[in-house]
Motif scaffolding. Sequence first.
Motif, PDB file in Angstrom:
ATOM      1  N   PRO A   1      52.179  -1.108  54.697  1.00 56.11           N
ATOM      2  CA  PRO A   1      53.142  -0.144  54.188  1.00 56.11           C
ATOM      3  C   PRO A   1      52.422   1.089  53.649  1.00 56.11           C
ATOM      4  O   PRO A   1      51.260   1.001  53.258  1.00 56.11           O
ATOM      5  N   MET A   2      53.104   2.217  53.645  1.00 60.04           N
ATOM      6  CA  MET A   2      52.473   3.441  53.104  1.00 60.04           C
ATOM      7  C   MET A   2      53.495   4.406  52.509  1.00 60.04           C
ATOM      8  O   MET A   2      54.675   4.346  52.808  1.00 60.04           O
TER       9      MET A   2
ATOM     10  N   GLY B   1      58.517   2.224  60.689  1.00 59.96           N
ATOM     11  CA  GLY B   1      59.780   1.828  60.071  1.00 59.96           C
ATOM     12  C   GLY B   1      59.971   2.626  58.795  1.00 59.96           C
ATOM     13  O   GLY B   1      59.127   2.582  57.900  1.00 59.96           O
ATOM     14  N   GLY B   2      61.057   3.363  58.712  1.00 60.26           N
ATOM     15  CA  GLY B   2      61.371   4.092  57.477  1.00 60.26           C
ATOM     16  C   GLY B   2      61.966   3.100  56.487  1.00 60.26           C
ATOM     17  O   GLY B   2      62.858   2.325  56.848  1.00 60.26           O
ATOM     18  N   SER B   3      61.470   3.088  55.246  1.00 63.81           N
ATOM     19  CA  SER B   3      61.940   2.058  54.310  1.00 63.81           C
ATOM     20  C   SER B   3      62.326   2.621  52.952  1.00 63.81           C
ATOM     21  O   SER B   3      62.452   1.875  51.984  1.00 63.81           O
TER      22      SER B   3
ATOM     23  N   ASP C   1      59.684  -1.510  49.175  1.00 64.27           N
ATOM     24  CA  ASP C   1      58.924  -0.934  48.057  1.00 64.27           C
ATOM     25  C   ASP C   1      58.074   0.278  48.424  1.00 64.27           C
ATOM     26  O   ASP C   1      57.546   0.951  47.543  1.00 64.27           O
ATOM     27  N   TRP C   2      57.872   0.520  49.702  1.00 60.58           N
ATOM     28  CA  TRP C   2      57.096   1.663  50.147  1.00 60.58           C
ATOM     29  C   TRP C   2      57.992   2.547  51.007  1.00 60.58           C
ATOM     30  O   TRP C   2      59.115   2.158  51.319  1.00 60.58           O
ATOM     31  N   GLU C   3      57.467   3.721  51.391  1.00 57.54           N
ATOM     32  CA  GLU C   3      58.313   4.650  52.148  1.00 57.54           C
ATOM     33  C   GLU C   3      58.348   4.357  53.648  1.00 57.54           C
ATOM     34  O   GLU C   3      59.344   4.633  54.310  1.00 57.54           O
ATOM     35  N   TRP C   4      57.246   3.809  54.157  1.00 60.71           N
ATOM     36  CA  TRP C   4      57.206   3.443  55.582  1.00 60.71           C
ATOM     37  C   TRP C   4      56.462   2.121  55.751  1.00 60.71           C
ATOM     38  O   TRP C   4      55.542   1.809  54.981  1.00 60.71           O
ATOM     39  N   GLY C   5      56.839   1.369  56.766  1.00 64.97           N
ATOM     40  CA  GLY C   5      56.059   0.226  57.219  1.00 64.97           C
ATOM     41  C   GLY C   5      55.480   0.597  58.572  1.00 64.97           C
ATOM     42  O   GLY C   5      56.237   0.975  59.484  1.00 64.97           O
ATOM     43  N   VAL C   6      54.164   0.562  58.674  1.00 65.38           N
ATOM     44  CA  VAL C   6      53.494   0.934  59.930  1.00 65.38           C
ATOM     45  C   VAL C   6      53.124  -0.349  60.666  1.00 65.38           C
ATOM     46  O   VAL C   6      52.430  -1.207  60.102  1.00 65.38           O
TER      47      VAL C   6
ATOM     48  N   GLU D   1      49.048   7.111  51.015  1.00 68.41           N
ATOM     49  CA  GLU D   1      48.770   6.029  50.052  1.00 68.41           C
ATOM     50  C   GLU D   1      49.137   4.737  50.763  1.00 68.41           C
ATOM     51  O   GLU D   1      50.236   4.654  51.345  1.00 68.41           O
ATOM     52  N   PHE D   2      48.246   3.755  50.704  1.00 69.84           N
ATOM     53  CA  PHE D   2      48.419   2.580  51.555  1.00 69.84           C
ATOM     54  C   PHE D   2      48.536   1.300  50.743  1.00 69.84           C
ATOM     55  O   PHE D   2      47.880   1.136  49.721  1.00 69.84           O
TER      56      PHE D   2
END
Length: 250
Positions: free
Chosen positions: A147-148, A189-191, A196-201, A229-230
């Motif tokens: 996630p990032m 993935g936009g989250s 809890d994070w902004e994207w899941g890569v 931020e990762f």
Amino acid sequence: MSANEALLTLEGWYTYHNFRTINWEKWRAASAEERQAALDELNDLIRTWEANEAENQGSTAFYSILGHKADLVFMFLRPTMQELDEIKTAFNKTRFASYTEAPYSYVSVVELSNYVHNPGEDPKANPHIRERLYPILPKWEHICFYPMNKKRDLQDNWYMLSMQERQEMMRSHGMIGRSYAGRVKQIIGGSIGFDDWEWGVTLFANDPLEFKHIVYEMRFDEVSARFGEFGNFLVGNVLNKETLAKKLEV
Ligand code: VOV
């Protein structure tokens, strides 16, 4: 810096990463009949996922995860959150689930941030865009998930940049990404609002070194260097029904 301009995003299938650890002590203590019944039931579920994918109503892949963070990941893409919830519940009701724990999961929706759209075009009518919003997971040898966020510090706040500044940085990001065409497939993935994070890569590759190389190369690129931020990284090897059964032999 100018007033922020929220970007139009395009969303596709909803995404659920179900990470599991196996309780080997419990699994080993079960009778051979019980283990076989658990495996048969799991295989029935896998067949329903395969049928869903054959009808283009979603996609599923599962991988064996290295390290201590998890032993398995089941990754699901489906048209609605209801379907993801049904999948979660059906899995949790299986006998196999009772021999596992869920150390982590991630919920998002396949997202294209549309920084590079053609004005006037209906993006969802474009077959290339549809392929990216509703992707069939490639089942390549390896998966990498993390996630990032994009940073929101006073000095480096992604969300305070102008559209043009963000567009330029994303263009450079896209150029690096494209140099890995055919070797790395990414699903973003936009989250925001979902997890809890902004994207899941999620990255797929046949050679795991491609993950190390692309992530490293992107660290030198401004959007990742200044704003990335990762969270935790998880990496794994592809499974199918047969190799999963083999992994579960005790
Ligand atoms: C195969 C590799 C690859 C390719 C081709 C690629 C291309 C592109 C394009 C063209 C675009 C913009 C338009 C769109 O399509 O959304 C994106 C967008 C995005 N990316 Fe990417 N990316 C890749 C790969 C790739 C990686 C490895 C990462 C992790 C970053 C790192 O440092 O570890 C990443 C992240 C993202 C994110 C978080 C977004 C959304 C950002 C936002 O602010 O909205 N991405 N990405």
